[in-house]
Design an enzyme around this catalytic site. Structure first.
Site, PDB file in Angstrom:
ATOM      1  N   HIS A 106       4.652  -8.736  -4.526  1.00  0.00           N
ATOM      2  CA  HIS A 106       3.330  -9.026  -3.953  1.00  0.00           C
ATOM      3  C   HIS A 106       2.915 -10.476  -4.178  1.00  0.00           C
ATOM      4  O   HIS A 106       2.132 -10.761  -5.092  1.00  0.00           O
ATOM      5  CB  HIS A 106       2.281  -8.113  -4.594  1.00  0.00           C
ATOM      6  CG  HIS A 106       2.376  -6.686  -4.168  1.00  0.00           C
ATOM      7  ND1 HIS A 106       1.686  -6.177  -3.094  1.00  0.00           N
ATOM      8  CD2 HIS A 106       3.099  -5.667  -4.677  1.00  0.00           C
ATOM      9  CE1 HIS A 106       1.977  -4.909  -2.952  1.00  0.00           C
ATOM     10  NE2 HIS A 106       2.832  -4.555  -3.900  1.00  0.00           N
ATOM     11  N   GLU A 130       0.743 -12.131  -2.698  1.00  0.00           N
ATOM     12  CA  GLU A 130      -0.715 -12.293  -2.509  1.00  0.00           C
ATOM     13  C   GLU A 130      -1.501 -11.999  -3.791  1.00  0.00           C
ATOM     14  O   GLU A 130      -2.696 -12.268  -3.858  1.00  0.00           O
ATOM     15  CB  GLU A 130      -1.196 -11.392  -1.358  1.00  0.00           C
ATOM     16  CG  GLU A 130      -1.401  -9.929  -1.681  1.00  0.00           C
ATOM     17  CD  GLU A 130      -0.111  -9.123  -1.855  1.00  0.00           C
ATOM     18  OE1 GLU A 130       0.991  -9.685  -1.685  1.00  0.00           O
ATOM     19  OE2 GLU A 130      -0.213  -7.924  -2.168  1.00  0.00           O
ATOM     20  N   CYS A 161       6.193  -5.271   0.290  1.00  0.00           N
ATOM     21  CA  CYS A 161       6.292  -3.956  -0.346  1.00  0.00           C
ATOM     22  C   CYS A 161       6.220  -2.838   0.717  1.00  0.00           C
ATOM     23  O   CYS A 161       7.182  -2.655   1.448  1.00  0.00           O
ATOM     24  CB  CYS A 161       5.239  -3.819  -1.439  1.00  0.00           C
ATOM     25  SG  CYS A 161       5.738  -2.674  -2.712  1.00  0.00           S
ATOM     26  N   GLY A 184       0.864  -1.186   0.000  1.00  0.00           N
ATOM     27  CA  GLY A 184       0.000   0.000   0.000  1.00  0.00           C
ATOM     28  C   GLY A 184       0.890   1.221   0.000  1.00  0.00           C
ATOM     29  O   GLY A 184       1.865   1.280  -0.741  1.00  0.00           O
TER      30      GLY A 184
HETATM   31  N1  GLN Z   1       5.476   2.959  -2.976  1.00  0.00           N
HETATM   32  C1  GLN Z   1       4.899   2.445  -1.769  1.00  0.00           C
HETATM   33  C2  GLN Z   1       5.593   3.039  -0.543  1.00  0.00           C
HETATM   34  O1  GLN Z   1       6.592   3.644  -0.670  1.00  0.00           O
HETATM   35  C3  GLN Z   1       4.967   0.934  -1.718  1.00  0.00           C
HETATM   36  C4  GLN Z   1       4.187   0.344  -2.877  1.00  0.00           C
HETATM   37  C5  GLN Z   1       3.493  -0.940  -2.566  1.00  0.00           C
HETATM   38  O2  GLN Z   1       3.338  -1.339  -1.421  1.00  0.00           O
HETATM   39  N2  GLN Z   1       3.037  -1.586  -3.598  1.00  0.00           N
HETATM   40  O3  GLN Z   1       5.121   2.886   0.542  1.00  0.00           O
END
Ligand code: GLN
Length: 196
Positions: free
Chosen positions: A180, A182, A88, A56
């Site tokens: 990811h 998931e 992520c 996220g």
């Molecule tokens: N760009 C997001 C961040 O820096 C991470 C992206 C993701 O979780 N898909 O938090």
């Protein structure tokens, strides 16, 4: 004779459900026969046996964790020896160092991550990761505005790389991926995490 300690057949897997891709993680947990528990407040940590920090926007999640006094309790859980998996943005939250820009984190994995480091042209991509002779060979990996792990400390085991860059790491039961798992039907990574 009935054994005195019966290991739980399933995990109660907390899924941090503030923002981001938590619903897909909850589905992946159910698909493996475990019980997802949405974590939105400190009391939801009670009774869980594993924890997932989804992708996220890590800065948005961090803002919420700080305002709800959840940063300390989550850090405590991550140091408790139970399985933890950050994907992520979740990997960014677990790292001890964050750049581009710098931000606070749980600091439970000795590594430095650079946010959004794949740049504009390659903001998102799907690839297959090689694990020759290993359990994770040909793993489909979805990268979405992913961070890059720039440094890993001596206690960090690198399990998968994309080119030279570590993309799946662990330190004991605490795991992080910059992609990811998931978002694909392949449950190998989560199954491994939950068996640590
Ligand atoms: N760009 C997001 C961040 O820096 C991470 C992206 C993701 O979780 N898909 O938090």
């Amino acid at each position: 004779m009935i054994p005195t300690v019966i290991p739980p057949a399933t995990h109660s897997v907390g899924v941090l459900a503030i923002q981001g891709n938590w619903a897909a993680h909850a589905r992946a947990v159910s698909a493996l026969g475990h019980q997802p528990v949405l974590v939105k407040a400190v009391e939801h940590l009670t009774g869980i046996t594993a924890l997932l920090l989804p992708g996220g926007e890590s800065s948005t999640m961090l803002h919420f964790l700080l305002s709800e006094d959840l940063l300390g309790p989550l850090t405590g859980f991550c140091r408790s020896g139970r399985p933890v998996f950050g994907t992520c943005a979740g990997a960014i939250l677990l790292a001890s160092g964050v750049t581009a820009p710098a931000q606070r984190s749980l600091g439970v994995l000795d590594m430095t991550v650079e946010r959004n480091a794949y740049g504009r042209q390659r903001e998102s991509f799907i690839t297959r990761l090689a694990d020759p002779g290993g359990d994770l060979d040909a793993l489909e990996a979805v990268f979405i505005r992913a961070p890059v792990i720039r440094r890993t400390g001596p206690g960090i085991e690198v399990l998968l790389r994309h080119g030279e860059t570590p993309v799946l790491v662990r330190s004991g039961p605490v795991w992080a991926a910059t992609f990811h798992p998931e978002m694909t039907a392949d449950s190998r990574v989560l199954a491994q995490v939950l068996s640590t």
